[in-house]
Design a protein around this motif. Structure first.
Motif, short mmCIF file in Angstrom:
data_model
loop_
_atom_site.label_atom_id
_atom_site.label_comp_id
_atom_site.label_asym_id
_atom_site.label_seq_id
_atom_site.Cartn_x
_atom_site.Cartn_y
_atom_site.Cartn_z
N SER A 1 12.59 -3.15 -0.95
CA SER A 1 13.84 -2.93 -0.22
C SER A 1 14.36 -1.52 -0.48
O SER A 1 14.84 -0.84 0.43
CB SER A 1 14.89 -3.96 -0.65
N LEU A 2 14.27 -1.09 -1.74
CA LEU A 2 14.65 0.28 -2.09
C LEU A 2 13.82 1.28 -1.30
O LEU A 2 14.36 2.24 -0.72
CB LEU A 2 14.45 0.49 -3.60
N HIS A 3 12.52 1.06 -1.25
CA HIS A 3 11.63 1.98 -0.54
C HIS A 3 11.96 2.01 0.96
O HIS A 3 12.04 3.08 1.56
CB HIS A 3 10.18 1.55 -0.74
N ASP A 4 12.14 0.82 1.57
CA ASP A 4 12.37 0.77 3.01
C ASP A 4 13.67 1.43 3.42
O ASP A 4 13.74 2.14 4.42
CB ASP A 4 12.35 -0.68 3.49
N MET A 5 14.75 1.21 2.63
CA MET A 5 16.04 1.83 2.97
C MET A 5 16.00 3.34 2.76
O MET A 5 16.56 4.10 3.55
CB MET A 5 17.16 1.20 2.15
N VAL B 1 -1.01 -0.02 0.08
CA VAL B 1 -1.97 1.05 -0.26
C VAL B 1 -2.17 1.99 0.93
O VAL B 1 -2.20 3.22 0.77
CB VAL B 1 -3.30 0.44 -0.71
N LEU B 2 -2.30 1.44 2.14
CA LEU B 2 -2.51 2.28 3.32
C LEU B 2 -1.28 3.12 3.66
O LEU B 2 -1.40 4.19 4.28
CB LEU B 2 -2.88 1.40 4.52
N SER B 3 -0.10 2.66 3.26
CA SER B 3 1.13 3.42 3.55
C SER B 3 1.18 4.73 2.76
O SER B 3 1.85 5.68 3.18
CB SER B 3 2.36 2.58 3.22
N ILE B 4 0.51 4.78 1.61
CA ILE B 4 0.61 5.97 0.75
C ILE B 4 0.02 7.22 1.41
O ILE B 4 0.72 8.24 1.53
CB ILE B 4 -0.04 5.67 -0.62
N SER C 1 4.68 6.65 12.96
CA SER C 1 5.82 5.74 12.86
C SER C 1 5.41 4.31 13.19
O SER C 1 5.86 3.35 12.55
CB SER C 1 6.94 6.20 13.80
N ILE C 2 4.55 4.15 14.19
CA ILE C 2 4.06 2.80 14.54
C ILE C 2 3.28 2.20 13.37
O ILE C 2 3.51 1.05 12.98
CB ILE C 2 3.18 2.86 15.80
N LEU C 3 2.39 2.99 12.80
CA LEU C 3 1.59 2.49 11.68
C LEU C 3 2.47 2.15 10.48
O LEU C 3 2.27 1.13 9.82
CB LEU C 3 0.54 3.53 11.27
N LYS C 4 3.48 3.00 10.21
CA LYS C 4 4.37 2.74 9.07
C LYS C 4 5.14 1.44 9.26
O LYS C 4 5.28 0.64 8.33
CB LYS C 4 5.36 3.91 8.89
N ASN D 1 6.14 7.63 -2.08
CA ASN D 1 4.83 7.05 -2.39
C ASN D 1 4.76 6.50 -3.81
O ASN D 1 4.10 5.49 -4.07
CB ASN D 1 3.73 8.08 -2.19
N VAL D 2 5.45 7.15 -4.75
CA VAL D 2 5.49 6.64 -6.12
C VAL D 2 6.16 5.27 -6.15
O VAL D 2 5.67 4.33 -6.80
CB VAL D 2 6.24 7.63 -7.04
N VAL D 3 7.28 5.14 -5.43
CA VAL D 3 7.98 3.85 -5.38
C VAL D 3 7.09 2.79 -4.74
O VAL D 3 7.01 1.64 -5.19
CB VAL D 3 9.31 3.99 -4.60
N GLU D 4 6.40 3.17 -3.65
CA GLU D 4 5.48 2.24 -2.97
C GLU D 4 4.38 1.79 -3.92
O GLU D 4 4.04 0.59 -3.98
CB GLU D 4 4.87 2.92 -1.75
#
Length: 491
Positions: free
Chosen positions: A291-295, A358-361, A386-389, A473-476
């Motif tokens: 949630s922290l990462h997404d916001m 992993v793919l988001s990084i 943006s679509i992939l994210k 990416n670190v948070v992810e």
């Protein structure tokens, strides 16, 4: 066992209890309860829309308040406004959960939707920074329906439909967090974008960020009226004898498919045991990290897109950002309704969750390089990224089977099945408080990080926006690691 539980189901319906009436209806109902699914969908959508609808125009709103001396400092103040909602919700989520346990889910739902009507409208009419912060804070603190609506979804559906009901919440929430920014991007500053329709002297010309807020508030007003017809699911019995309460608990245990002796061992009976329930708490912590990462990503993406090129941004308008988010939102919906259920069956929810993280990084690491493009290539690559994210995002994946649920829906189920009905509101309130604190830190930390990064454009190591997306990416990565044992325990 069946001979002893069947009489309980037949004898313990109280005539004037709204919860008992709902239970009777559930016993007689066949097929999917479409009406209830639609009701929950629109209530959650009404709550989700105003949360992130401000991000596409927040940069320009702070600029128009003339509160910053340097343009690089806009991110700091934007972070405060973006965090005010979640901070307010964090402070009052437990309170609204307790209120829903005592007085019912329906009153809290109605108060929450009316709060959106009032304070989201006032936010659009903000004339200075402190008015914007105050209205967002009050919007968050008085809108406490998200925790009770999860308890409501568990109570209004039969057991075989509970997972689908909770996935309806997570799906509507995620779609709202996509549609909201798109709405804010298209409708903010209408006098500049649509001069043939809105003049500079009109209300929408004098308040350039009022139109998207007004549209959301009008929708919320309609939802508020419709909410009066929602059935109440909380059991309210005048009898205070212990046997009546024990019978009710036995009925609920039977409806959840649990044996009596297992129920005593698996369900916490107090606030202390709830906090000591590690499978529950570890799931909440994992959800909080993402949630922290997404916001933070939502705030940073919009600030990055609209910031000037000389600061490493894209110099996009609010309409450009709205178009990107609208395309992403539509693609997310198509993915959820077509490919996601099949992929989830193949990999399982947790494995798929890890693959997406992993793919988001590398995807996020590519954003600063996308900013070097221009013209059609920039539009194409940014929309694809943006679509992939959003497809890889964990905000709101959806499935159509009680055995095949996303990890977020699984967390909702774990929270609500871990406690008795009279504790569900408080339990969801605790989860909402933790999640809201992390989500409040997201925009504030993201805005501060963004402003700091813009001041180090000439740094040798991770200059400018490279630093921003590296921290994301670190948070992810931390969140992905937390999905493995021994941290994430499963019941």
């Amino acid at each position: 066992m069946s001979s002893s539980t069947e009489p309980l189901l037949k004898k313990n319906y109280y005539e004037n209890c709204p919860g008992c009436k709902v239970d009777q209806i559930k016993e007689l109902r066949t097929g999917l309860p479409i009406k209830e699914f639609v009701s929950i969908w629109i209530v959650v959508l009404c709550t989700a829309l105003p949360i992130s609808s401000l991000f596409p125009f927040l940069y320009f709103m702070i600029r128009d308040f003339h509160i910053v001396e340097r343009e690089e400092d806009i991110g700091y103040y934007a972070g405060y406004v973006g965090s005010a909602f979640m901070l307010g919700r964090a402070l009052t989520s437990v309170f609204w959960g307790v209120v829903s346990d005592r007085y019912g889910r329906k009153p809290v739902i109605i108060i929450g939707t009316i709060t959106v009507v009032i304070f989201n409208t006032l936010f659009g009419l903000s004339v200075n920074f402190w008015m914007a912060v105050t209205t967002r804070f009050l919007l968050g603190s008085l809108n406490g329906l998200l925790g009770p609506i999860k308890a409501y979804a568990c109570e209004v559906f039969r057991e075989e439909h509970q997972a689908l009901g909770l996935s309806t919440i997570s799906t509507s929430w995620g779609i709202g967090l996509i549609i909201g920014p798109a709405l804010g991007g298209f409708l903010a500053q209408p006098a500049e974008k649509y001069p043939n329709v809105f003049s500079q002297e009109s209300l929408f010309g004098r308040f350039p960020y009022f139109l998207p807020c007004l549209c959301t508030s009008v929708f919320a007003f309609g939802v508020s009226i419709a909410s009066f017809w929602l059935p109440e699911t909380l059991h309210m019995h005048n009898e205070n004898n212990a046997s009546g309460k024990d019978s009710l608990d036995a009925m609920e245990a039977t409806s959840n498919g649990n044996k009596g002796e297992d129920n005593e061992e698996s369900k916490p009976t107090s606030g202390e045991s709830l906090l000591m329930n590690w499978p529950l708490m570890s799931s909440i912590i994992v959800y909080c990290i993402f949630s922290l990462h997404d916001m933070a990503y939502t705030e940073i993406f919009s600030l990055w897109a609209v910031s000037p090129r000389r600061f490493g941004g894209l110099s996009y308008s609010t309409q450009d950002v709205g178009e990107v988010l609208a395309i992403s939102g539509f693609s997310l919906l198509v993915f959820q309704l077509s490919l996601y259920p099949y992929m989830e069956r193949i990999f399982g929810p947790i494995t798929l969750f890890r693959i997406a993280g992993v793919l988001s990084i590398p995807l996020l690491a590519s954003y600063p390089f996308i900013a070097m493009l221009s013209g059609f290539s920039l539009t194409l690559m940014l929309n694809c990224a943006s679509i992939l994210k959003n497809v890889l995002s964990v905000s709101a994946p959806v499935t159509w089977s009680s055995l095949s649920v996303s990890i977020i829906t699984g967390l909702f189920l774990l929270q609500n099945r871990a406690v008795d009905q009279h504790q569900r509101g408080a339990a969801n309130g605790i989860a909402m408080t933790a999640m809201s604190l992390f989500k409040a830190a997201g925009p504030a930390g993201g805005g501060a990080l963004f402003s700091w990064a813009q001041k180090r454009r000439n740094a040798t190591f991770l200059p400018s926006d490279h630093l921003v997306f590296f921290i994301l990416n670190v948070v992810e990565a931390i969140g992905v690691l937390m999905t493995f044992k021994p941290f994430l325990a499963q019941r």
